[in-house]
Design an enzyme around this catalytic site. Sequence first.
Site, PDB file in Angstrom:
ATOM      1  N   GLY A  47       0.862  -1.200   0.000  1.00  0.00           N
ATOM      2  CA  GLY A  47       0.000   0.000   0.000  1.00  0.00           C
ATOM      3  C   GLY A  47       0.887   1.235   0.000  1.00  0.00           C
ATOM      4  O   GLY A  47       0.734   2.133   0.828  1.00  0.00           O
ATOM      5  N   TYR A 234     -16.609   4.994  13.855  1.00  0.00           N
ATOM      6  CA  TYR A 234     -15.279   4.473  13.534  1.00  0.00           C
ATOM      7  C   TYR A 234     -14.851   3.371  14.504  1.00  0.00           C
ATOM      8  O   TYR A 234     -14.949   2.193  14.207  1.00  0.00           O
ATOM      9  CB  TYR A 234     -14.237   5.610  13.469  1.00  0.00           C
ATOM     10  CG  TYR A 234     -12.977   5.117  12.801  1.00  0.00           C
ATOM     11  CD1 TYR A 234     -12.773   5.309  11.436  1.00  0.00           C
ATOM     12  CD2 TYR A 234     -12.027   4.384  13.508  1.00  0.00           C
ATOM     13  CE1 TYR A 234     -11.659   4.791  10.797  1.00  0.00           C
ATOM     14  CE2 TYR A 234     -10.909   3.858  12.885  1.00  0.00           C
ATOM     15  CZ  TYR A 234     -10.730   4.073  11.523  1.00  0.00           C
ATOM     16  OH  TYR A 234      -9.628   3.541  10.900  1.00  0.00           O
TER      17      TYR A 234
HETATM   18  P1  NAD Z   1      -4.643   5.556   1.213  1.00  0.00           P
HETATM   19  O1  NAD Z   1      -5.945   5.352   0.540  1.00  0.00           O
HETATM   20  O2  NAD Z   1      -3.956   6.847   1.037  1.00  0.00           O
HETATM   21  O3  NAD Z   1      -3.593   4.408   0.736  1.00  0.00           O
HETATM   22  C1  NAD Z   1      -3.965   3.100   0.505  1.00  0.00           C
HETATM   23  C2  NAD Z   1      -2.875   2.368  -0.256  1.00  0.00           C
HETATM   24  O4  NAD Z   1      -3.318   1.013  -0.433  1.00  0.00           O
HETATM   25  C3  NAD Z   1      -2.591   2.906  -1.673  1.00  0.00           C
HETATM   26  O5  NAD Z   1      -1.206   2.819  -1.938  1.00  0.00           O
HETATM   27  C4  NAD Z   1      -3.310   1.910  -2.586  1.00  0.00           C
HETATM   28  O6  NAD Z   1      -2.725   1.768  -3.884  1.00  0.00           O
HETATM   29  C5  NAD Z   1      -3.114   0.641  -1.785  1.00  0.00           C
HETATM   30  N1  NAD Z   1      -4.061  -0.413  -2.124  1.00  0.00           N
HETATM   31  C6  NAD Z   1      -5.419  -0.400  -2.073  1.00  0.00           C
HETATM   32  N2  NAD Z   1      -5.904  -1.594  -2.455  1.00  0.00           N
HETATM   33  C7  NAD Z   1      -4.838  -2.377  -2.745  1.00  0.00           C
HETATM   34  C8  NAD Z   1      -4.678  -3.696  -3.198  1.00  0.00           C
HETATM   35  N3  NAD Z   1      -5.719  -4.490  -3.414  1.00  0.00           N
HETATM   36  N4  NAD Z   1      -3.415  -4.137  -3.434  1.00  0.00           N
HETATM   37  C9  NAD Z   1      -2.332  -3.347  -3.235  1.00  0.00           C
HETATM   38  N5  NAD Z   1      -2.417  -2.102  -2.784  1.00  0.00           N
HETATM   39  C10 NAD Z   1      -3.657  -1.631  -2.547  1.00  0.00           C
HETATM   40  O7  NAD Z   1      -4.898   5.188   2.727  1.00  0.00           O
HETATM   41  P2  NAD Z   1      -4.295   5.711   4.125  1.00  0.00           P
HETATM   42  O8  NAD Z   1      -5.268   6.660   4.710  1.00  0.00           O
HETATM   43  O9  NAD Z   1      -2.864   6.064   4.009  1.00  0.00           O
HETATM   44  O10 NAD Z   1      -4.457   4.372   4.982  1.00  0.00           O
HETATM   45  C11 NAD Z   1      -3.394   3.457   5.200  1.00  0.00           C
HETATM   46  C12 NAD Z   1      -3.573   2.860   6.582  1.00  0.00           C
HETATM   47  O11 NAD Z   1      -3.460   3.890   7.561  1.00  0.00           O
HETATM   48  C13 NAD Z   1      -4.952   2.204   6.803  1.00  0.00           C
HETATM   49  O12 NAD Z   1      -4.790   1.062   7.598  1.00  0.00           O
HETATM   50  C14 NAD Z   1      -5.701   3.268   7.578  1.00  0.00           C
HETATM   51  O13 NAD Z   1      -6.742   2.753   8.360  1.00  0.00           O
HETATM   52  C15 NAD Z   1      -4.567   3.821   8.434  1.00  0.00           C
HETATM   53  N6  NAD Z   1      -4.823   5.151   9.041  1.00  0.00           N
HETATM   54  C16 NAD Z   1      -5.276   6.188   8.276  1.00  0.00           C
HETATM   55  C17 NAD Z   1      -5.545   7.399   8.912  1.00  0.00           C
HETATM   56  C18 NAD Z   1      -6.066   8.590   8.130  1.00  0.00           C
HETATM   57  O14 NAD Z   1      -6.571   9.526   8.745  1.00  0.00           O
HETATM   58  N7  NAD Z   1      -5.936   8.612   6.827  1.00  0.00           N
HETATM   59  C19 NAD Z   1      -5.323   7.562  10.300  1.00  0.00           C
HETATM   60  C20 NAD Z   1      -4.814   6.491  11.007  1.00  0.00           C
HETATM   61  C21 NAD Z   1      -4.573   5.271  10.372  1.00  0.00           C
END
Ligand code: NAD
Length: 398
Positions: A47, A234
């Site tokens: 990801g 959430y």
């Molecule tokens: P994002 O949407 O920016 O990134 C998601 C990534 O996953 C991308 O690189 C995408 O290409 C990849 N991806 C999606 N489906 C895929 C697949 N089938 N195969 C390979 N890659 C795949 O998301 P984010 O907000 O950075 O979230 C990442 C983690 O951080 C999650 O677990 C989320 O819960 C956690 N998180 C996010 C926040 C927030 O506020 N954004 C806060 C705390 C924790």
Amino acid sequence: MIIQPKTRGFICTTAHPDGCAKQIEEQVNYIKAQKKISGPANVLVLGASTGYGLASRIAAAFGAGANTIGVFFDRPAEGSRTASAGWYNSAALEQQAAAQGLKSHSIVGDAFSDAIKAQTIALIQAEYGTVDLVIYSVASPRRTHPVTGETFSSVIKPLGTAYTNKTMNFHTGEVSMTSIEPATEEELRQTIAVMGGEDWKMWIDQLSEAGVLAKGATTVAYSYIGPEITHAIYREGTIGKAKNHLEQTAKELNSQLAAEGGRAFVSVNKALVTQSSSAIPVVPLYISALYRVMKDKELHENCIEQMYRLFAEHLYPEGAAPALDGSLIRIDDWEMREDVQTEVMKRWEALSTDNVSELSDLEGYRRDFFQLFGFQSEGIDYEAESDPDVEILNLVKE
Ligand code: NAD
């Protein structure tokens, strides 16, 4: 072609290659300006193309001088359609890594599949030997199980009773009430299958069985807790149950890896504008209010600042790492500070369409949203022609 943003709800269907490259350059420069991080050497980021995964890859490569492999699900440009932002981000990252003399590869495909796991393992065997850090940052609305073939869809819903609270259309600035009906048992099961820890464990097991996980390797996945007002939707809703599963998986992986001196963590990160978080009801309004308060208190961080702190202070500290909160790393500590939360809640009570620009950082939210797709980056001429066809250096082809 001239590339302009085209939004549909909380997604933008176009992305700007030069704007994305600018965003990457800024994140790389931020990391290079910090004190060097002492470790890791070879890093696999699942990801890796946007949000926290992208920032993790940048922190590892440019902060620790690590070799990195990024796995992500993005599409190249086709005809008059631009590539996705993650594609352009990764292209820019590969360029920067090459310029720095860092070894780096990108794999595009479904991380949930056995085929991509096998391809990644083959790449590690051929080019890296082993990896000593695996970051799991996949965020997806769907997952097809590699063994049963079942496709699961995740939902963001409360459990038990309906949830009603304020929400915002960040394009128009309209604040309104929203009600979300509770999830069914089946929706809950599917959400846990998508966003819980099963796939993370499959990755670690398969890397380990293939002998490509270094002795003493570390693995980290990301979670969120957040304030009381978002708990029903959430933390105590479907996604929270999936995160509980992820956290439970971390404990299992930690025991598994400990035999060889390895470690598994869940890091609880700050709420930030990403493609995933903008899809959650209520959260964009909370983030706008939070941004305002954290910026006023000079505590604001983006993904890259968060990931630098995670690497430099928690994963690879020079002295002792801060104590875990139970089994969790907490880099949401500034967001959750009492003074921050008290101020956000005070504003939350008062927030309405009339005062949203004044009480919250709506402008900052919007800018961050458009920057996710390479728009509103400083120094980019968006009226100029830009070539949407961008190749990713070191892209591993099947
Ligand atoms: P994002 O949407 O920016 O990134 C998601 C990534 O996953 C991308 O690189 C995408 O290409 C990849 N991806 C999606 N489906 C895929 C697949 N089938 N195969 C390979 N890659 C795949 O998301 P984010 O907000 O950075 O979230 C990442 C983690 O951080 C999650 O677990 C989320 O819960 C956690 N998180 C996010 C926040 C927030 O506020 N954004 C806060 C705390 C924790």
